[in-house]
Each structure stands twice: as structure tokens, then as C-alpha cells.
Design an enzyme around this catalytic site. Structure first.
Site, PDB file in Angstrom:
ATOM      1  N   LYS A  16     -36.716  54.106  84.215  1.00 61.11           N
ATOM      2  CA  LYS A  16     -36.669  55.183  85.222  1.00 61.11           C
ATOM      3  C   LYS A  16     -35.681  56.273  84.800  1.00 61.11           C
ATOM      4  O   LYS A  16     -35.980  57.456  84.877  1.00 61.11           O
ATOM      5  CB  LYS A  16     -36.252  54.623  86.605  1.00 61.11           C
ATOM      6  CG  LYS A  16     -37.182  53.527  87.122  1.00 61.11           C
ATOM      7  CD  LYS A  16     -36.776  53.020  88.496  1.00 61.11           C
ATOM      8  CE  LYS A  16     -35.416  52.354  88.553  1.00 61.11           C
ATOM      9  NZ  LYS A  16     -35.284  51.123  87.746  1.00 61.11           N
ATOM     10  N   ARG A  91     -35.279  51.899  97.851  1.00 61.00           N
ATOM     11  CA  ARG A  91     -35.285  50.566  97.254  1.00 61.00           C
ATOM     12  C   ARG A  91     -35.584  49.494  98.288  1.00 61.00           C
ATOM     13  O   ARG A  91     -35.627  48.325  97.943  1.00 61.00           O
ATOM     14  CB  ARG A  91     -33.894  50.314  96.695  1.00 61.00           C
ATOM     15  CG  ARG A  91     -33.848  50.196  95.188  1.00 61.00           C
ATOM     16  CD  ARG A  91     -32.394  50.017  94.827  1.00 61.00           C
ATOM     17  NE  ARG A  91     -32.241  49.501  93.524  1.00 61.00           N
ATOM     18  CZ  ARG A  91     -31.939  50.218  92.448  1.00 61.00           C
ATOM     19  NH1 ARG A  91     -31.821  51.510  92.545  1.00 61.00           N
ATOM     20  NH2 ARG A  91     -31.765  49.641  91.310  1.00 61.00           N
ATOM     21  N   ARG A 174     -30.359  41.049  89.631  1.00 65.35           N
ATOM     22  CA  ARG A 174     -30.960  42.365  89.932  1.00 65.35           C
ATOM     23  C   ARG A 174     -32.486  42.276  89.954  1.00 65.35           C
ATOM     24  O   ARG A 174     -33.152  42.895  90.769  1.00 65.35           O
ATOM     25  CB  ARG A 174     -30.511  43.405  88.904  1.00 65.35           C
ATOM     26  CG  ARG A 174     -29.061  43.830  89.118  1.00 65.35           C
ATOM     27  CD  ARG A 174     -28.487  44.515  87.893  1.00 65.35           C
ATOM     28  NE  ARG A 174     -29.159  45.745  87.543  1.00 65.35           N
ATOM     29  CZ  ARG A 174     -29.159  46.269  86.330  1.00 65.35           C
ATOM     30  NH1 ARG A 174     -28.515  45.670  85.335  1.00 65.35           N
ATOM     31  NH2 ARG A 174     -29.794  47.387  86.092  1.00 65.35           N
TER      32      ARG A 174
HETATM   33  P1  AP5 Z   1     -33.362  52.813  81.559  1.00 64.15           P
HETATM   34  O1  AP5 Z   1     -34.064  54.121  81.467  1.00 64.15           O
HETATM   35  O2  AP5 Z   1     -31.871  52.814  81.619  1.00 64.15           O
HETATM   36  O3  AP5 Z   1     -33.995  51.943  82.761  1.00 64.15           O
HETATM   37  P2  AP5 Z   1     -33.806  52.078  84.325  1.00 64.15           P
HETATM   38  O4  AP5 Z   1     -35.111  51.736  84.952  1.00 64.15           O
HETATM   39  O5  AP5 Z   1     -33.202  53.400  84.697  1.00 64.15           O
HETATM   40  O6  AP5 Z   1     -32.773  50.892  84.547  1.00 64.15           O
HETATM   41  P3  AP5 Z   1     -31.535  50.732  85.505  1.00 64.15           P
HETATM   42  O7  AP5 Z   1     -30.892  49.430  85.101  1.00 64.15           O
HETATM   43  O8  AP5 Z   1     -30.646  51.943  85.514  1.00 64.15           O
HETATM   44  O9  AP5 Z   1     -32.212  50.596  86.877  1.00 64.15           O
HETATM   45  P4  AP5 Z   1     -31.672  49.912  88.093  1.00 64.15           P
HETATM   46  O10 AP5 Z   1     -32.704  50.352  89.062  1.00 64.15           O
HETATM   47  O11 AP5 Z   1     -31.425  48.465  88.034  1.00 64.15           O
HETATM   48  O12 AP5 Z   1     -30.178  50.482  88.238  1.00 64.15           O
HETATM   49  P5  AP5 Z   1     -29.568  51.708  89.032  1.00 64.15           P
HETATM   50  O13 AP5 Z   1     -28.632  52.380  88.117  1.00 64.15           O
HETATM   51  O14 AP5 Z   1     -30.608  52.502  89.737  1.00 64.15           O
HETATM   52  O15 AP5 Z   1     -33.851  51.912  80.313  1.00 64.15           O
HETATM   53  C1  AP5 Z   1     -33.279  50.632  80.061  1.00 64.15           C
HETATM   54  C2  AP5 Z   1     -33.095  50.428  78.533  1.00 64.15           C
HETATM   55  O16 AP5 Z   1     -34.389  50.376  77.929  1.00 64.15           O
HETATM   56  C3  AP5 Z   1     -32.341  51.577  77.843  1.00 64.15           C
HETATM   57  O17 AP5 Z   1     -31.531  51.028  76.840  1.00 64.15           O
HETATM   58  C4  AP5 Z   1     -33.463  52.455  77.247  1.00 64.15           C
HETATM   59  O18 AP5 Z   1     -33.022  53.114  76.060  1.00 64.15           O
HETATM   60  C5  AP5 Z   1     -34.549  51.422  76.942  1.00 64.15           C
HETATM   61  N1  AP5 Z   1     -35.901  51.945  77.161  1.00 64.15           N
HETATM   62  C6  AP5 Z   1     -36.320  52.803  78.155  1.00 64.15           C
HETATM   63  N2  AP5 Z   1     -37.650  53.011  78.041  1.00 64.15           N
HETATM   64  C7  AP5 Z   1     -38.079  52.256  76.982  1.00 64.15           C
HETATM   65  C8  AP5 Z   1     -39.358  52.033  76.384  1.00 64.15           C
HETATM   66  N3  AP5 Z   1     -40.455  52.633  76.864  1.00 64.15           N
HETATM   67  N4  AP5 Z   1     -39.421  51.176  75.328  1.00 64.15           N
HETATM   68  C9  AP5 Z   1     -38.295  50.556  74.851  1.00 64.15           C
HETATM   69  N5  AP5 Z   1     -37.061  50.736  75.368  1.00 64.15           N
HETATM   70  C10 AP5 Z   1     -36.955  51.572  76.426  1.00 64.15           C
HETATM   71  O19 AP5 Z   1     -28.761  50.929  90.192  1.00 64.15           O
HETATM   72  C11 AP5 Z   1     -27.618  50.160  89.914  1.00 64.15           C
HETATM   73  C12 AP5 Z   1     -27.129  49.477  91.193  1.00 64.15           C
HETATM   74  O20 AP5 Z   1     -26.770  50.460  92.174  1.00 64.15           O
HETATM   75  C13 AP5 Z   1     -28.129  48.577  91.916  1.00 64.15           C
HETATM   76  O21 AP5 Z   1     -28.170  47.279  91.356  1.00 64.15           O
HETATM   77  C14 AP5 Z   1     -27.569  48.593  93.347  1.00 64.15           C
HETATM   78  O22 AP5 Z   1     -26.455  47.743  93.483  1.00 64.15           O
HETATM   79  C15 AP5 Z   1     -27.085  50.016  93.497  1.00 64.15           C
HETATM   80  N6  AP5 Z   1     -28.123  50.916  94.063  1.00 64.15           N
HETATM   81  C16 AP5 Z   1     -28.720  51.970  93.441  1.00 64.15           C
HETATM   82  N7  AP5 Z   1     -29.613  52.547  94.244  1.00 64.15           N
HETATM   83  C17 AP5 Z   1     -29.594  51.864  95.408  1.00 64.15           C
HETATM   84  C18 AP5 Z   1     -30.314  51.975  96.635  1.00 64.15           C
HETATM   85  N8  AP5 Z   1     -31.257  52.932  96.819  1.00 64.15           N
HETATM   86  N9  AP5 Z   1     -30.055  51.079  97.608  1.00 64.15           N
HETATM   87  C19 AP5 Z   1     -29.122  50.124  97.454  1.00 64.15           C
HETATM   88  N10 AP5 Z   1     -28.408  49.947  96.318  1.00 64.15           N
HETATM   89  C20 AP5 Z   1     -28.642  50.823  95.306  1.00 64.15           C
END
Ligand code: AP5
Length: 225
Positions: A16, A91, A174
Site C-alpha cells: 500500500k 481499518r 498484525r
Molecule cells: P509496503 O509498501 O511498505 O507495504 P504496506 O502495505 O504499506 O505495509 P505496512 O506494513 O506499512 O502496512 P500496515 O497496514 O501493516 O502498516 P501501517 O503503517 O499502515 O511494502 C512492504 C515491503 O514489500 C517493502 O519492503 C516493499 O519494498 C516491498 N514490496 C512492496 N511491493 C512489492 C512487490 N510488488 N513485490 C515485492 N516486494 C514489494 O500501520 C502500522 C500500525 O499503525 C498498525 O499496525 C496499527 O497499530 C496502526 N494503525 C494504522 N492505521 C490505523 C487505523 N486506521 N486504525 C487503527 N490503527 C491503525
């Protein structure tokens, strides 16, 4: 299409953030990534950061009432008048309903919820190798998208780090949280005919191309109405 109000959906590590950065450049729309907003608050030691840190480190969700206030205010901003890209929100069903109710109040609606579909095994492979820039949150992967110089961000030159919540036990939590609390939104948006499913297991350029094709089709359908 007059406005583009996009939600990016998908498990942790589905890409994402990677695609959100690209879409933001392509469409010049404000990009609101809740994870980035919360991590910045933790770094700055704000009240929000202090409250969120414990939940994030455990792989739990931050309470809905905190998150809804944070995002609903942003989609109402003037800068989001032509649309926005939401990454990490909604979420939960309660968050999705709060967003819908704000959108109705503004006489707008979600254009598309883009589900980046990736298996649990792929998530575990990806998050183990992710490296994130400490300054601006740019994303790399040691194997799939390595920086030119190890440990240094190609874009802003800042140090790259492993996120606190990318430890194996937190990644598993997660994923479980995603399946329990967030996956029901796939049905939620499908029943409103705005869900668009993208194969997230292709390389990042192919994923981006599929998203762009999907959005172009939506635009053509909109013009035909
Ligand atoms: P990346 O692009 O970083 O993936 P992502 O989907 O953004 O992963 P996140 O871990 O950031 O998502 P998340 O939803 O768990 O965390 P968030 O920060 O929102 O890609 C991942 C890796 O793969 C990278 O190394 C990239 O280079 C590689 N990659 C990407 N595409 C690829 C491909 N096609 N092929 C190969 N490799 C690839 O949230 C963190 C925390 O915040 C949550 O756990 C929660 O505690 C809190 N939080 C956030 N939003 C909320 C909400 N709305 N409500 C409640 N709590 C919340």
C-alpha cells in the site's frame, strides 16, 4: 472523473505504501497514510504518539475514536477537494462507516477501494526484508527493491531502519488483526460496488500498471454516464 477519492486496502506488507507514493506522484493528490502519521507522532513524542505506540508495537489497532478524528478532518481539507488517497484507513467497519458519513455530509463518495491482494506467506517474506527511511518514510526491500547504498535512502539520503513492528511475532499479530478486523471491509466495499481487486504478487511496476488501468476504466465508465 471530477474527483478521485481512493482507499488502499490490503494486508500489512501488501504494498500500500509503495503504491501510495507512486499514485500520489501520478495524480498529485494528498496522500494520507495513517501508519506514517502515527509513526511521526511517536517520533515527535506528541500525546497521540504516546497513546498509539503501545498498540502499534503489539500489532493491535489504535482505537477507532482516535483514528476517525485524525482522518475525517483531513478529507474535509481544501487540499483534498479534487480527491485524496487513503492508506491504512479505514481499518474497521466503524471507521468505514464514519468515513462514509463524512463523505455524504460533503456530498461526495468513495470512488474506489483498491484491494492489493497478497498471501500471508508473501507478507512474511516482504516484511522481514523491509527497510524504511527514518526521515520521510520512503520504502525499500533488501531483496526486491534494494537501495543503491546499503542502509541509506536513495531519495533523501537519510538512514534506513527496520520498523519496530516488523519483528516476526508482531508481523504474525498484525496479520491476525488484519484478517479479523480489516478483511470484512472487502465485503463492505464490494457490496457498494466500489471494490477493485489487484494482484499484489506481481512486481511493483506491474502492480502500479494494473492500478492505473483500473482507474482509467473507471474514468471511461464515468465519462460514458
Ligand atoms: P509496503 O509498501 O511498505 O507495504 P504496506 O502495505 O504499506 O505495509 P505496512 O506494513 O506499512 O502496512 P500496515 O497496514 O501493516 O502498516 P501501517 O503503517 O499502515 O511494502 C512492504 C515491503 O514489500 C517493502 O519492503 C516493499 O519494498 C516491498 N514490496 C512492496 N511491493 C512489492 C512487490 N510488488 N513485490 C515485492 N516486494 C514489494 O500501520 C502500522 C500500525 O499503525 C498498525 O499496525 C496499527 O497499530 C496502526 N494503525 C494504522 N492505521 C490505523 C487505523 N486506521 N486504525 C487503527 N490503527 C491503525
Amino acid at each position: 472523473m471530477s474527483e478521485l477519492n481512493l482507499v488502499l486496502l490490503g494486508p500489512p506488507g501488501s504494498g500500500k505504501g509503495t503504491q501510495g507514493e507512486r499514485l500520489q506522484e501520478d495524480f498529485r493528490l494528498p496522500y494520507y497514510a495513517t501508519g506514517d502519521i502515527l509513526r511521526a507522532a511517536v517520533r515527535d513524542g506528541t500525546e497521540l504518539g504516546t497513546e498509539a505506540k503501545g498498540y502499534m508495537d503489539r500489532g493491535d489497532l489504535v482505537p477507532d475514536e482516535v483514528m476517525v478524528g485524525l482522518i475525517v478532518e483531513r478529507v474535509s481539507r481544501e487540499e483534498a477537494g479534487d480527491g485524496f488517497i487513503l492508506d491504512g484507513f479505514p481499518r474497521t467497519t466503524a471507521q468505514a462507516e464514519a468515513l462514509d458519513s463524512k463523505m455524504s455530509e460533503l456530498d461526495r463518495s468513495i470512488t474506489a477501494a483498491i484491494l492489493i491482494d497478497v498471501s500471508d506467506d508473501e507478507v512474511i517474506r516482504r516484511l522481514g526484508g523491509r527497510r524504511t527511511c527514518v526521515k520521510e518514510g520512503h520504502i525499500f526491500h533488501v531483496e526486491f527493491d534494494p537501495p543503491k547504498n546499503e542502509g541509506v535512502c536513495d531519495i533523501c539520503g537519510a538512514r534506513l531502519e527496520i520498523r519496530d513492528d516488523d519483528k516476526p511475532e508482531v508481523i504474525r499479530k498484525r496479520l491476525a488483526t488484519y484478517h479479523e478486523k480489516t478483511e470484512p471491509l472487502v465485503g463492505y466495499y464490494d457490496s457498494r460496488s466500489v471494490l477493485r481487486r489487484i494482484d499484489g504478487e506481481q512486481d511493483p511496476d506491474a502492480v502500479e500498471a494494473e492500478i492505473r488501468r483500473t482507474l482509467s476504466t473507471l474514468r471511461l465508465q464515468d465519462e460514458a454516464v
